[in-house]
Design a protein around this motif. Structure first.
Motif, short mmCIF file in Angstrom:
data_model
loop_
_atom_site.label_atom_id
_atom_site.label_comp_id
_atom_site.label_asym_id
_atom_site.label_seq_id
_atom_site.Cartn_x
_atom_site.Cartn_y
_atom_site.Cartn_z
N ALA A 1 50.00 36.41 44.57
CA ALA A 1 48.81 36.78 43.92
C ALA A 1 47.72 36.94 44.93
O ALA A 1 47.76 36.27 46.14
N ALA B 1 43.00 33.50 41.56
CA ALA B 1 43.45 33.00 40.27
C ALA B 1 41.98 32.75 39.58
O ALA B 1 41.01 32.68 40.12
N TRP C 1 47.04 34.18 37.22
CA TRP C 1 47.04 34.60 38.40
C TRP C 1 46.12 36.15 38.45
O TRP C 1 45.94 36.48 37.13
N SER C 2 46.22 36.65 39.53
CA SER C 2 45.60 38.16 39.66
C SER C 2 46.42 39.22 38.79
O SER C 2 45.68 40.09 38.30
#
Length: 654
Positions: free
Chosen positions: A596, A599, A580-581
């Motif tokens: 998030a 991805a 995820w970010s």
């Protein structure tokens, strides 16, 4: 549907008018069940039929089989059970093959069940060192009874039923022509059942008269021929029957219908209609086998141009995984039976491989068949195995598998297959936009750019199982990253509404643009565009979409009348890295949620960034769908809520 009934009483009335008392008299599993009188006339014999003896303990010896005939082994060990399920009551059910071994519904009026006569006929007529049933009187008597029943199911007009007693079934009649003509050939070669052979000959003549009639629009529709595998099977069976018993008038009709099917059964896009759209599985697994039968019976490859056009289509509708696992197919666009993947090397027990014969003349078919080296290895391993040959289970006794064996095979060498794989359009070319259209307002879009390949369907769906919109996203070194499912609103690549509906379950009339949709440069010829823009709207207007396909990836912009979710069917392996970010990792095979903005999926040196721009809670859910024999790939559904408007960018790096 594969059938077209004539006027007849309502099905329930027919079924309840039936044979409860006869079933009870038979003392069979059918006792007490009301159903329609399925067969015409009285059985030609009476009295108990002797049981067919089982194989001796320890048989068969795997090493006794020629490699190409190993597929007979499971039929051999199941043969006595099938034959002993032939009804021997002194009722009109005499000869019906009970047990649910092949086709459904497993009811006495379903003529498809009787296709198993071919299996019985092969074993009772064919000499092999491992076949103790050649000339077996008990097997011959049960074959005769089952043939009698099969012929009594035939209607006066020459057709057979499948789903209800009075139905005139295109499929049941088509396949009856094939299996009965092959059975007749075996019986003649062994000089067995002369009276029954005469009856089969007459039945085949009546069936061809019905089936080849150009006025029979249930088979020969005026605009396009539907369910092409069925008329192709009828033509193959007719060609076989006419090779055994020539008839100038029927031969002329056969030639005319072969031409008609070639002209009306293949979409301009390249696929063969199943029923009115594309279906990779039926085209590959069934129809090509019938083409080979026609070529064999007629003595020349009359349908080779059709096969070449089909092979060209298949080259766009399938992509190879870079690690050599096999092909991934355009499943979401399939109108009948989705084929999600095809292993590079498949087991021997399937009917597809007869099509390998055509790959000698059509090299573009070679990616779809196991190599000669792999097939030899698989067969050697089978012959050397210590465990007993397993019996077939009810429902799995496919008579086409043994019927195909006599037509031979032509597996490509490893080198020839690899060369053909390298010639598939997504592999060979780095840039193209291929739009294949069908007059039914079907648009099949294939877009190759340096970083990716996309398959999509737009327009009018051929039926409800097709999912419109984008179906696959592939990278030449990373393989398939996104792959949509068919006949499901929970596994397709789509926008999902609160009620579970998706734009994939709607017709999506497309407009194409040279560049971004917002710039308004509409085009009808997409072959030379750079960045391709596409706009679509659902039939009800509740979802509108716009996409831009560039060299680096694609962007989807969605507008909905209510809150919606971007649903992304990711294909993951345990070795992939999905983060995820915020840098946290999502684990393969494990459900997860995260807040998030994006991805990143990394596979080797290739990364796909999926960026939706706004921090929202997203979810990842593994599915039951896995890929290839090793099961290392699994579909996981990434769902990204975006309210009434969303912009999702898919960008490749590496």
């Amino acid at each position: 549907m594969s059938t077209f009934p004539l006027a007849h009483p309502p099905r329930r009335a027919v079924l309840l008018g039936g044979l409860a008392t006869i079933g009870a008299a038979a003392g069979s599993a059918l006792a007490g069940i009301p159903f329609a009188l399925p067969a015409h006339g009285a059985p030609s014999s009476v009295g108990p039929l002797a049981p067919v003896p089982p194989l001796e303990a320890g048989r068969p010896d795997r090493s006794a089989f020629e490699p190409a005939e190993q597929r007979f082994a499971t039929f051999l060990v199941t043969l006595a059970d099938i034959a002993n399920d032939v009804d021997d009551s002194d009722t009109q059910l005499r000869g019906f093959i009970r047990g649910g071994w092949w086709r459904s519904p497993a009811e006495p009026f379903n003529a498809r069940i009787s296709e198993l006569v071919y299996v019985l006929a092969w074993f009772v007529t064919t000499e092999r060192t491992w076949n103790p049933y050649r000339g077996d009187p008990a097997l011959l008597a049960r074959l005769d009874a089952s043939l009698d029943y099969y012929l009594r199911l035939q209607h006066d007009d020459g057709s057979w039923p499948e789903y209800e007693p009075q139905e005139r079934s295109r499929a049941a009649t088509a396949f009856a022509l094939g299996y009965l003509s092959k059975t007749l050939e075996h019986l003649r070669s062994a000089d067995l059942l002369p009276q029954r052979r005469a009856s089969i000959t007459a039945a085949l003549h009546a069936a061809m008269t019905w089936f080849l009639d150009p006025a029979n629009t249930g088979i020969w529709q005026p605009e396009r021929v539907e369910f092409v595998n069925q008329p192709m099977a009828g033509l193959a069976g007719s060609a076989k029957a006419l090779a055994l018993d020539p008839d100038p008038r029927l031969s002329e009709l056969l030639s005319d219908r072969v031409t008609y099917l070639a002209d009306h059964g293949q979409s301009p896009a390249g696929f063969l209609y199943e029923p009115r759209g594309m279906d990779i599985a039926y085209n590959l697994n069934v129809t090509l086998s019938e083409v080979i039968e026609i070529h064999e019976a007629l003595g020349y490859p009359v349908l080779l141009p059709l096969v070449r056009r089909l092979a060209d289509w298949l080259g766009y509708a399938n992509v190879p995984e870079p690690d050599g696992s096999g092909l991934v197919s355009f499943a979401s666009g399939a109108a009948r039976t989705p084929m999600y993947f095809l292993d590079d090397a498949t087991t021997d027990f399937q009917q597809r491989d007869l099509g390998s014969v055509l790959s000698e003349r059509v090299p573009a078919l070679r990616p779809f068949y196991t190599t000669a080296q792999d097939r030899d290895r698989i067969r050697a391993d089978w012959a050397a195995a210590d465990e007993p040959v397993p019996a077939l289970v009810p429902g799995a006794v496919n008579p086409r598998i043994p019927a195909n064996i006599g037509y031979g095979e032509h597996y490509p060498s490893r080198r020839a297959k690899d060369l053909a794989l390298a010639q598939m359009p997504p592999v060979r070319r780095r840039r193209f936009t291929e739009l294949r259209t069908d007059p039914q307002e079907q648009y099949y879009l294939f877009v190759r750019r340096p970083s990716h390949y996309v398959q999509a369907f737009f327009g009018t769906r051929p039926n409800e199982v097709v999912r419109a919109g984008f179906g696959l996203l592939w990278h030449p070194r990373g393989g398939v990253f996104v792959h949509g499912g068919q006949s499901s609103n929970t596994e397709c690549w789509a926008s999902v509404l609160p009620n579970g509906g998706t734009d994939g379950a709607s017709n999506l009339a497309p407009t194409f643009y040279d560049g971004p949709v917002a710039d308004g440069h509409v085009v009808t010829d997409v072959s030379d565009v750079g960045d391709l823009g596409i706009a679509w709207t659902t039939t009800g207007g509740n979802i509108s979409g716009a996409a831009l396909l560039t060299d680096d990836g694609l962007v989807r912009e969605i507008t909905a009348t209510m809150d919606a979710v971007e649903q992304i069917p990711l294909v993951l392996m345990a070795s992939d890295d999905l983060r995820w970010s915020d840098g946290t990792r999502a684990e393969y095979g494990t459900a997860a949620t995260a807040v998030a903005t994006s991805a990143t999926l990394t596979r080797g040196e290739v990364s796909l960034v999926i960026d939706w721009g706004t921090a929202v809670e997203v979810s990842l859910t593994p599915t039951q769908r896995t890929y290839f024999a090793d099961g290392r790939r699994r579909a996981h559904m990434l769902r990204v809520p975006h309210g009434t408007a969303g912009r999702i960018a898919y960008t490749f790096a590496g």
